[in-house]
Design an enzyme around this catalytic site. Structure first.
Site, PDB file in Angstrom:
ATOM      1  N   ARG A 182       0.883  -1.315   0.023  1.00 14.69           N
ATOM      2  CA  ARG A 182      -0.040   0.142  -0.003  1.00 14.69           C
ATOM      3  C   ARG A 182       0.809   1.104   0.092  1.00 14.69           C
ATOM      4  O   ARG A 182       1.538   1.538   1.009  1.00 14.69           O
ATOM      5  CB  ARG A 182      -0.806  -0.323   1.095  1.00 14.69           C
ATOM      6  CG  ARG A 182      -1.674   1.323   1.257  1.00 14.69           C
ATOM      7  CD  ARG A 182      -2.966   1.163   2.121  1.00 14.69           C
ATOM      8  NE  ARG A 182      -2.810   1.068   3.728  1.00 14.69           N
ATOM      9  CZ  ARG A 182      -3.540   1.049   4.687  1.00 14.69           C
ATOM     10  NH1 ARG A 182      -4.884   1.248   4.273  1.00 14.69           N
ATOM     11  NH2 ARG A 182      -3.231   1.056   5.771  1.00 14.69           N
ATOM     12  N   ASP A 468      -3.708   3.797  14.388  1.00 11.01           N
ATOM     13  CA  ASP A 468      -2.882   4.120  13.522  1.00 11.01           C
ATOM     14  C   ASP A 468      -3.231   5.475  12.989  1.00 11.01           C
ATOM     15  O   ASP A 468      -4.162   6.085  13.611  1.00 11.01           O
ATOM     16  CB  ASP A 468      -2.789   2.955  12.184  1.00 11.01           C
ATOM     17  CG  ASP A 468      -4.170   2.787  11.659  1.00 11.01           C
ATOM     18  OD1 ASP A 468      -5.132   3.733  11.834  1.00 11.01           O
ATOM     19  OD2 ASP A 468      -4.141   1.884  10.668  1.00 11.01           O
TER      20      ASP A 468
HETATM   21  C1  LIG Z   1      -6.917   1.526   9.626  1.00  8.91           C
HETATM   22  C2  LIG Z   1      -6.025   0.879   9.020  1.00  8.91           C
HETATM   23  O1  LIG Z   1      -5.222   1.075   8.111  1.00  8.91           O
HETATM   24  S1  LIG Z   1      -5.557  -0.587   9.549  1.00  8.91           S
HETATM   25  C3  LIG Z   1      -4.025  -1.429   8.518  1.00  8.91           C
HETATM   26  C4  LIG Z   1      -2.870  -0.369   9.239  1.00  8.91           C
HETATM   27  N1  LIG Z   1      -2.601  -0.990  10.792  1.00  8.91           N
HETATM   28  C5  LIG Z   1      -1.859  -2.099  10.849  1.00  8.91           C
HETATM   29  O2  LIG Z   1      -1.270  -2.437   9.853  1.00  8.91           O
HETATM   30  C6  LIG Z   1      -1.483  -2.351  12.351  1.00  8.91           C
HETATM   31  C7  LIG Z   1      -0.579  -3.693  12.367  1.00  8.91           C
HETATM   32  N2  LIG Z   1      -0.365  -4.196  13.798  1.00  8.91           N
HETATM   33  C8  LIG Z   1       0.347  -3.635  14.472  1.00  8.91           C
HETATM   34  O3  LIG Z   1       1.421  -2.703  13.871  1.00  8.91           O
HETATM   35  C9  LIG Z   1       0.695  -4.310  15.781  1.00  8.91           C
HETATM   36  O4  LIG Z   1       0.175  -5.422  16.033  1.00  8.91           O
HETATM   37  C10 LIG Z   1       0.235  -3.272  17.094  1.00  8.91           C
HETATM   38  C11 LIG Z   1       1.257  -1.917  17.001  1.00  8.91           C
HETATM   39  C12 LIG Z   1      -1.197  -2.999  16.923  1.00  8.91           C
HETATM   40  C13 LIG Z   1       0.403  -3.871  18.251  1.00  8.91           C
HETATM   41  O5  LIG Z   1       1.983  -4.248  18.266  1.00  8.91           O
HETATM   42  P1  LIG Z   1       2.587  -5.045  19.691  1.00  8.91           P
HETATM   43  O6  LIG Z   1       1.693  -4.680  20.956  1.00  8.91           O
HETATM   44  O7  LIG Z   1       3.929  -4.806  19.664  1.00  8.91           O
HETATM   45  O8  LIG Z   1       2.350  -6.538  19.482  1.00  8.91           O
HETATM   46  P2  LIG Z   1       3.066  -7.654  20.177  1.00  8.91           P
HETATM   47  O9  LIG Z   1       3.960  -7.438  21.322  1.00  8.91           O
HETATM   48  O10 LIG Z   1       1.737  -8.435  20.780  1.00  8.91           O
HETATM   49  O11 LIG Z   1       3.616  -8.538  19.180  1.00  8.91           O
HETATM   50  C14 LIG Z   1       4.015  -9.942  19.376  1.00  8.91           C
HETATM   51  C15 LIG Z   1       4.584 -10.243  18.014  1.00  8.91           C
HETATM   52  O12 LIG Z   1       3.689 -10.299  16.921  1.00  8.91           O
HETATM   53  C16 LIG Z   1       4.369  -9.544  16.000  1.00  8.91           C
HETATM   54  N3  LIG Z   1       3.150  -8.794  15.255  1.00  8.91           N
HETATM   55  C17 LIG Z   1       2.461  -7.857  15.810  1.00  8.91           C
HETATM   56  N4  LIG Z   1       1.611  -7.441  14.856  1.00  8.91           N
HETATM   57  C18 LIG Z   1       1.967  -7.677  13.864  1.00  8.91           C
HETATM   58  C19 LIG Z   1       1.714  -7.399  12.183  1.00  8.91           C
HETATM   59  N5  LIG Z   1       0.738  -6.809  11.980  1.00  8.91           N
HETATM   60  N6  LIG Z   1       2.382  -8.076  11.727  1.00  8.91           N
HETATM   61  C20 LIG Z   1       3.625  -8.848  11.747  1.00  8.91           C
HETATM   62  N7  LIG Z   1       4.031  -9.222  12.880  1.00  8.91           N
HETATM   63  C21 LIG Z   1       3.119  -8.629  13.867  1.00  8.91           C
HETATM   64  C22 LIG Z   1       5.457  -8.832  16.596  1.00  8.91           C
HETATM   65  O13 LIG Z   1       6.540  -8.281  15.880  1.00  8.91           O
HETATM   66  C23 LIG Z   1       5.886  -9.788  17.751  1.00  8.91           C
HETATM   67  O14 LIG Z   1       6.829 -10.685  17.522  1.00  8.91           O
HETATM   68  P3  LIG Z   1       7.870 -11.290  17.945  1.00  8.91           P
HETATM   69  O15 LIG Z   1       7.285 -12.202  18.923  1.00  8.91           O
HETATM   70  O16 LIG Z   1       8.393 -12.187  17.123  1.00  8.91           O
HETATM   71  O17 LIG Z   1       8.660 -10.187  18.624  1.00  8.91           O
HETATM   72  O1  LIG Z   2      -7.156   1.792   6.167  1.00  9.02           O
HETATM   73  C1  LIG Z   2      -8.048   1.091   6.547  1.00  9.02           C
HETATM   74  C2  LIG Z   2      -8.971   2.127   7.215  1.00  9.02           C
HETATM   75  O2  LIG Z   2      -9.862   1.513   7.998  1.00  9.02           O
HETATM   76  O3  LIG Z   2      -8.637   3.154   7.184  1.00  9.02           O
HETATM   77 MG   LIG Z   3      -7.104   3.911   6.001  1.00 10.48          MG
END
Ligand SMILES: CC(=O)SCCNC(=O)CCNC(=O)[C@H](O)C(C)(C)COP(=O)(O)OP(=O)(O)OC[C@H]1O[C@@H](n2cnc3c(N)ncnc32)[C@H](O)[C@@H]1OP(=O)(O)O
Ligand SMILES: O=CC(=O)O
Ligand SMILES: [Mg+2]
Length: 567
Positions: A182, A468
């Site tokens: 994206r 986010d």
């Molecule tokens: C509105 C929108 O646009 S939605 C789309 C955009 N938003 C996103 O993509 C959010 C993605 N998610 C994240 O960034 C994270 O999950 C967060 C920030 C919400 C939470 O993060 P944390 O609290 O640090 O997660 P946590 O400590 O439970 O992570 C545990 C493990 O999972 C992994 N992990 C957590 N989320 C993700 C993810 N989305 N992708 C890959 N790995 C992940 C961490 O890297 C960690 O790995 P490790 O055990 O090898 O060290």
């Molecule tokens: O990118 C996704 C959203 O919900 O905003």
């Molecule tokens: Mg969005």
């Protein structure tokens, strides 16, 4: 001059900074790095510059049209279906067939293009990983360029990460998720790359560099002849989709690959775009692989579109869920539109994430997301988004239980009933109360999110929810609107009216609460005070800023060799 490796001086020789080898008209103002130089090659930059030159006037025009639409909404107009494109909505046409490699997209994980997360996401068991340069990424030079390096290594299959502190080496499994990328939205500039004296368009940099370096290996190893695959954010009108379609055709020509190889899913995440779904698919019909309900930006956009309509104020953020009539109508119409045109109708992101230290709260959160996913699959969505790997098994179970072995429901869930959804359905004012707690939560979350963003994190866990850029925008614009119209907080029996003075007090108290929650040390070292200044200014500005991250971007631009720069 006699220099050592990468232009650094040998003893006694005057220092020359290393620099990127750029084509005519391109100026790189971001820090030099040997790894980044492998991305910012002269030929890759030439491709980005060609895209910029060919499409800049179209982008400028599209952004002017957004301003014009805003002016009309601010004068009282409502968004709606365009009579001029009725023939597209009513016409019988379909998009190009879905590439077999991505027929099954039941669960897609999303995350920033950070190295460890890229590996974890690709290994997560999801069908797709959406690697994010957008809502989940703070677009600093370092994050963007490292992200490009990470994706190149991921597509090559060579990506590894050594977590020395935990003595753990990360590498790819044999089976991985399919990669979608994206890029940023049309509105964001890239202040570290100047083309013909102007900052480049952020999304053309993200797309151009990624495409240039990865199209060939991607098509071979991931796309079975198709790809690369993209997600396209924050569009407001089909004319913006048309620009993307032309960018794709230009890229396919450059690469010498068949027209229709590149595929993209468009996020329907602005209120004006819900009235343009057929038109957007039509523009991209040879390059489309569906639409997605970007619910968080969609809520933000509802407030933004109606910023001058005090009769359409939102209740507390926590009450604006997918079961509100306007949100349900949007999801139903998206499914009907996509399936009629032969492409995926993707669901969205539930904000809940696993709660490690509280099993009961964790189970309650899981129950909420299961319910959300069940609603999606039963409505006819072909897949959904997961914010965290820990949620994937539950999501897979819900989708498999309700779709069986079918890769998608494109043919089976036509949702003809949703064809009668009206403009009134899509605009219906959400129901619910407004409370002091809502104002406080918006403020506490908004400030903490901006503080994280300024220090390089674009997605963070706050109060057991994923936050986010999109979710933070809701907090910001809702506060702005409540202050602007002196809204009465009627949900808690206090009957207090929101004013700038009240908001100032709330900010002060919430800053104290943040300090006590994160601890004095982190509070001092973090950028909470700067974040507070930015958030407060935006919430109280006489006119609403279009995007939280546009103004905040100035704080993370570091131009070399001169240091921070204002665009
Ligand atoms: C509105 C929108 O646009 S939605 C789309 C955009 N938003 C996103 O993509 C959010 C993605 N998610 C994240 O960034 C994270 O999950 C967060 C920030 C919400 C939470 O993060 P944390 O609290 O640090 O997660 P946590 O400590 O439970 O992570 C545990 C493990 O999972 C992994 N992990 C957590 N989320 C993700 C993810 N989305 N992708 C890959 N790995 C992940 C961490 O890297 C960690 O790995 P490790 O055990 O090898 O060290
Ligand atoms: O990118 C996704 C959203 O919900 O905003
Ligand atoms: Mg969005």
């Amino acid at each position: 001059m006699d220099t050592g490796t990468y232009g650094y001086p040998k003893q006694g020789v005057k220092k020359i900074d290393p620099s990127y080898d750029v084509p005519e008209g391109v100026d790189i103002r971001g820090r030099y790095d040997e790894e980044f130089a492998k991305i910012l090659t002269k030929d890759a930059l030439k491709f980005v510059a060609e895209l910029q030159r060919e499409f800049r006037s179209h982008i400028r025009y599209a952004l002017e049209c957004r301003k014009e639409a805003k002016r009309r909404y601010n004068e009282g107009a409502l968004p709606g279906f365009d009579p001029a494109t009725r023939y597209i909505r009513e016409g019988e046409w379909v998009c190009a067939p879905v590439p077999p490699a991505v027929a099954d997209r039941k669960v897609e994980i999303t995350g920033p293009v950070e190295r460890k997360m890229v590996i974890n996401a690709l290994n997560s068991g999801a069908k797709v990983f959406m690697a994010d340069f957008e809502d989940a990424l703070s677009p600093s030079w370092e994050n963007l360029m490292r992200g490009q390096v990470n994706l190149k290594d991921a597509v090559a299959g060579t990506i590894t990460f050594n977590d020395k502190a935990r003595n753990k080496v990360y590498k790819l499994n044999d089976q991985t998720a399919k990669l979608f990328v994206r890029p940023r939205g049309w509105h964001l500039p890239e202040a570290h790359i100047f083309i013909d004296g102007e900052p480049a368009t952020g999304c053309l940099v993200d797309f151009g560099l990624y495409f240039y370096h990865n199209h060939a290996p991607f098509r071979q190893t991931q796309g079975a002849g198709f790809g690369p695959f993209f997600y396209l954010p924050k569009m407001e009108h089909s004319r913006e989709a048309k620009i993307w379609n032309n960018v794709f055709e230009r890229a396919e020509k450059m690469a010498g690959i068949e027209r229709g190889s590149i595929r993209a899913t468009v996020l329907i995440e602005t209120l004006p775009a819900v009235f343009q779904m057929n038109e957007i698919l039509y523009e991209l019909r040879d390059h489309s692989v569906g639409l997605n309900c970007g619910r968080w930006d969609y809520i933000f956009s509802y407030v933004k579109t109606f910023q001058a309509h005090p009769d359409r104020l939102l209740p507390d953020r926590v009450l604006v869920g997918m079961t509100q009539h306007f949100m349900k109508s949007y999801s139903d119409l998206l499914i009907q539109t996509c399936h009629r045109r032969g492409v995926h109708a993707m669901g969205g992101m539930a904000a809940q994430i696993p709660i490690r230290d509280d099993p009961a709260a964790n189970e309650a959160a899981l129950e909420l997301v299961r319910k959300d996913k069940l609603r999606e699959v039963k409505a006819g969505h072909d897949g959904t988004w997961a914010a965290h790997p820990g949620l994937i098994p539950a999501y897979v179970e819900v989708f498999n239980n309700n779709m069986g072995n079918a890769p998608n429901q494109i043919k089976d869930a036509k949702r003809d009933d949703a064809a009668s959804i009206t403009e009134e359905d899509l605009l219906q004012i959400p129901r619910g109360v407004r409370t002091m707690d809502g104002l406080r939560l918006n403020t506490r979350v908004g400030i903490q999110y901006v503080a994280a963003w300024l220090t390089g994190s674009g997605s963070v866990p706050l109060y057991n929810l994923m936050e986010d850029a999109a979710t933070a925008e809701i907090s910001r614009v809702q506060n702005w609107q409540w202050i602007k119209y002196g809204v009465e907080l009627d949900g808690d029996g206090l009957g207090v009216r929101v004013s700038k003075e009240l908001f100032s007090r709330v900010v002060e108290e919430e800053m104290a609460r943040i300090e006590s929650e994160v601890g004095k040390d982190k509070f001092k070292k973090g950028m909470y005070k700067e974040a507070c200044k930015i958030f407060k200014r935006q919430c109280t500005a006489p006119t609403l800023d279009d995007f939280l991250t546009l103004d905040a971007y100035n704080y993370i631009v570091i131009q070399h060799p001169k240091g921070p720069a204002k665009l």
